[in-house]
Write a protein that holds these residues in place. Structure first.
Motif, short mmCIF file in Angstrom:
data_model
loop_
_atom_site.label_atom_id
_atom_site.label_comp_id
_atom_site.label_asym_id
_atom_site.label_seq_id
_atom_site.Cartn_x
_atom_site.Cartn_y
_atom_site.Cartn_z
N ASN A 173 60.77 84.03 32.99
CA ASN A 173 60.09 83.47 34.16
C ASN A 173 59.48 84.56 35.04
OD1 ASN A 173 59.56 80.81 35.01
ND2 ASN A 173 60.79 81.15 36.84
N ILE A 176 56.28 86.27 33.39
CA ILE A 176 55.19 85.32 33.19
C ILE A 176 54.61 84.86 34.52
CG2 ILE A 176 56.44 83.10 33.10
CD1 ILE A 176 53.54 84.32 30.86
N ASN A 177 55.46 84.78 35.55
CA ASN A 177 54.94 84.46 36.89
C ASN A 177 54.00 85.57 37.38
OD1 ASN A 177 56.15 82.01 37.22
ND2 ASN A 177 57.96 82.80 38.29
N SER A 180 50.72 85.12 35.26
CA SER A 180 49.93 83.94 35.62
C SER A 180 49.37 84.03 37.03
CB SER A 180 50.78 82.67 35.46
OG SER A 180 51.91 82.72 36.30
N SER A 238 49.83 82.01 28.82
CA SER A 238 50.84 82.04 29.88
C SER A 238 51.36 80.64 30.18
CB SER A 238 50.25 82.68 31.15
OG SER A 238 49.19 81.90 31.66
N GLU A 239 50.48 79.65 30.08
CA GLU A 239 50.92 78.26 30.29
C GLU A 239 51.94 77.85 29.22
OE1 GLU A 239 49.01 73.76 30.40
OE2 GLU A 239 47.70 75.48 30.77
N GLN A 242 55.18 79.50 30.01
CA GLN A 242 55.82 78.79 31.13
C GLN A 242 56.46 77.49 30.64
OE1 GLN A 242 52.54 78.66 33.98
NE2 GLN A 242 53.75 79.90 35.40
N ASN A 243 55.76 76.78 29.74
CA ASN A 243 56.34 75.55 29.17
C ASN A 243 57.62 75.86 28.40
OD1 ASN A 243 54.33 73.93 30.19
ND2 ASN A 243 53.07 74.01 28.33
N SER A 245 59.59 78.44 28.91
CA SER A 245 60.60 78.80 29.91
C SER A 245 61.19 77.55 30.55
CB SER A 245 59.98 79.70 30.98
OG SER A 245 60.92 79.98 32.00
N ASN A 246 60.31 76.61 30.90
CA ASN A 246 60.79 75.34 31.47
C ASN A 246 61.67 74.58 30.48
OD1 ASN A 246 59.45 75.79 33.87
ND2 ASN A 246 57.60 74.70 33.24
#
Length: 420
Positions: A173, A176-177, A180, A238-239, A242-243, A245-246
């Motif tokens: 997270n 990647i934050n 992004s 990156s999306e 993030q997916n 990671s979520n």
């Protein structure tokens, strides 16, 4: 009913009417239930149909003698555990040794003493009942121990897995934050520089030879277009991270002893995301196609972390089955597929079906699939705990149903049913 169990009886096998009369009178006087056979063949047939608790078997009979009758009874799994007491006038050691070697538990000499008959019968009935009681206790204790071990392993696996996945999700997270959050200003800078270069081209249409050469070497028009595409790719990448990671955090966040209202579709999708690397083509087999047929489901009150573990175990098994089918040539020209369907049934249960189109499971193994430590995989490939843990989570923790249907050469389907 006498002193045997409700439907139990003692089988007397003797061709001599006098002997039968004495034995029947002795057993009847004590209230024992009994039946009679006059030769070895009929005794075997009777014992196979309805197993007695004890057999009094004469050694010397026409046809097959008592020794052969005993041998056949002990060779048959249906009758092998029935205690056999020989009744005989043969007192020599050799005959007794032969009888014991065939599996007899005792001898009653002829002529019969009624008290001795009753005493020996009573002792061996009690021994049989004690043995059966002990075996049942051992079986119950073993089963309880296995369940306790499975529960401990399950808790250990879920706890370790939850901590590991939560940690990975957290570690992913942060970077990647950073990536992004820097993409939007990068897009602005690229757009600004591109606009400035175009303005230069308009204001100074005749650059020097050195600049012209540099523009040609760089292929400026291509670079300006491709920079936009690269940034778009960075956004998509990156999306996706993030997916992931979520998904990792969603997979592990509810690994607790508290039930929560949860979207099981989200749990399935998170699990598929984590397994994405195993679904891709690997050189030996094509990519596994995931076919979703999601119905409209309410949120389910459940231990979501544990339900995700169920999805993980079943989906991973499906992938293993497809790998086995294709890599070992058990099914050729197969497009590997896993179908996931969800619905609410007439009993208001949430039903999740996970089916593969692999080689299927032999009927003889289906009943063992959910037993602890049972595995069909080769040494080192499986622990035999995945499906037993899944069964415990679905059936014991959620009061649901976990079932399996399979057709050889067609595939296997696991059916999960959970109360809402």
């Amino acid at each position: 009913m006498g002193k045997t169990t409700n439907n139990g009886f003692i089988l007397i096998v003797d061709d001599n009417p006098t002997n039968l009369s004495v034995l029947c009178e002795a057993l009847n006087s004590e209230g024992f239930r009994f039946r009679v056979a006059v030769d070895g063949e009929s005794a075997i047939a009777l014992a196979e149909r309805n197993q007695p608790e004890l057999i009094l078997l004469d050694v010397q009979m026409p046809g097959i003698d008592g020794f052969e009758t005993c041998r056949r009874l002990k060779a048959n799994p249906v009758t092998q555990n029935i205690p056999i007491i020989f009744t005989t006038a043969l007192a020599d050691t050799e005959s007794k040794t032969k009888g014991f070697s065939l599996g007899a538990v005792d001898y009653i000499p002829k002529p019969f003493a009624q008290e001795e008959v009753i005493a020996r019968v009573r002792v061996h009935l009690q021994l049989k009942q004690l043995t059966e009681s002990l075996e049942q206790q051992v079986s119950d204790r073993t089963k309880a121990l296995q369940q306790a071990q499975v529960q401990l392993v399950q808790q250990e696996k879920l706890s370790t897995l939850g901590e590991l996945i939560a940690g990975i999700g957290h570690e992913i997270n942060n970077p990647i934050n950073f990536i992004s959050s820097n993409i939007p200003p990068l897009e602005e800078y690229i757009a600004g520089v591109s606009k400035l270069l175009i303005l230069y081209e308009q204001e100074y249409p005749n650059p020097t030879a050195k600049i012209t050469t540099a523009i040609k070497d760089l292929d400026l028009n291509f670079v300006l277009e491709d920079m936009v595409k690269i940034v778009n790719s960075l956004e998509v990448g990156s999306e996706r991270i993030q997916n992931l990671s979520n998904s990792l955090r969603n997979f592990s966040r509810s690994d607790s002893d508290t039930k929560i209202s949860a979207d099981l579709h989200q749990g399935l999708d998170s699990t598929l995301m984590i397994l994405q690397h195993r679904l891709k083509a690997n050189g030996e087999r094509p990519a596994i196609e995931i076919i979703k047929s999601y119905g409209i489901l309410p949120e389910v009150n459940c231990y979501l972390g544990q339900m995700n573990q169920v999805f993980m175990n079943i989906l991973a098994n499906a992938i293993d089955a497809l790998d086995e089918a294709i890599m070992h040539g058990k099914i050729s020209n197969l497009i590997p597929q896993i179908k996931i369907a969800t619905q609410i049934d007439s009993e208001k249960l949430v039903v999740i079906r996970i089916a593969d189109n692999g080689i299927g499971i032999p009927e003889r193994l289906k009943k063992q699939l959910f037993e602890p430590l049972f595995t069909t995989k080769t040494v080192g490939k499986g622990t035999g705990l995945g499906l037993s843990i899944a069964y415990q989570i679905v059936v014991e923790k959620h009061k649901g149903v976990l079932d399996v249907t399979s057709q050889p050469g067609v595939g296997t389907e696991f059916i999960i049913k959970i109360p809402t």
